[in-house]
Design a protein around this motif. Sequence first.
Motif, PDB file in Angstrom:
ATOM      1  N   ARG A 122      -3.208   2.678  11.261  1.00  0.00           N
ATOM      2  CA  ARG A 122      -3.668   2.076  10.021  1.00  0.00           C
ATOM      3  C   ARG A 122      -3.823   0.571  10.172  1.00  0.00           C
ATOM      4  NH1 ARG A 122       1.345   2.292  11.819  1.00  0.00           N
ATOM      5  NH2 ARG A 122       2.962   1.413  10.539  1.00  0.00           N
ATOM      6  N   VAL A 130      -8.236   0.306   3.420  1.00  0.00           N
ATOM      7  CA  VAL A 130      -7.362   0.610   4.550  1.00  0.00           C
ATOM      8  C   VAL A 130      -8.102   1.530   5.508  1.00  0.00           C
ATOM      9  CG1 VAL A 130      -5.105   1.479   5.276  1.00  0.00           C
ATOM     10  CG2 VAL A 130      -5.348   0.423   3.015  1.00  0.00           C
ATOM     11  N   LEU A 169      -5.406  -2.928   7.497  1.00  0.00           N
ATOM     12  CA  LEU A 169      -5.983  -3.367   6.237  1.00  0.00           C
ATOM     13  C   LEU A 169      -7.249  -4.160   6.530  1.00  0.00           C
ATOM     14  CD1 LEU A 169      -5.112  -3.397   3.155  1.00  0.00           C
ATOM     15  CD2 LEU A 169      -4.461  -5.760   3.588  1.00  0.00           C
ATOM     16  N   ALA A 219       0.836  -1.204   0.000  1.00  0.00           N
ATOM     17  CA  ALA A 219       0.000   0.000   0.000  1.00  0.00           C
ATOM     18  C   ALA A 219       0.866   1.247   0.000  1.00  0.00           C
ATOM     19  CB  ALA A 219      -0.900   0.011   1.227  1.00  0.00           C
TER      20      ALA A 219
END
Length: 131
Positions: free
Chosen positions: A60, A109, A62, A39
């Motif tokens: 963050r 995300v 996923l 990413a």
Amino acid sequence: LADGKLAFRVTKLTRTTKTIGDPDITGIAPAPGEALVDATIEVANEGTVTVEPFCVSGGRLLIDSENRNYEPAQDSMYSTTECATIPPGGTRSYRQIFRVTDTATGFSVGFWDPGEAGDSRGETYVVARGS
């Protein structure tokens, strides 16, 4: 997409079953039964102080099409430093690698501002799909 004083955009989101980077030096390889998601994340600082959005744990994760969550792979802030700072009004790109099951598909995300008061663990967050 904004959360706290940060705005996030995913500019690349690619799934692979191959090693990312140089396999003899710093490459990240999927284990059996795994794939990798590469990413590229752009973060804009809309606040008034310099920030390190990914220096602390979190910020963050996923999410796959079945709503399973994947934390970043260990030592996988690739080609950038996790603690790279962003001055007020500035923007920085980060490259993050996630380990996923080899059957996972349909990624987005989730992001949050770990520096936001009372939200270091992402109780509020925004979700972005790759472009």
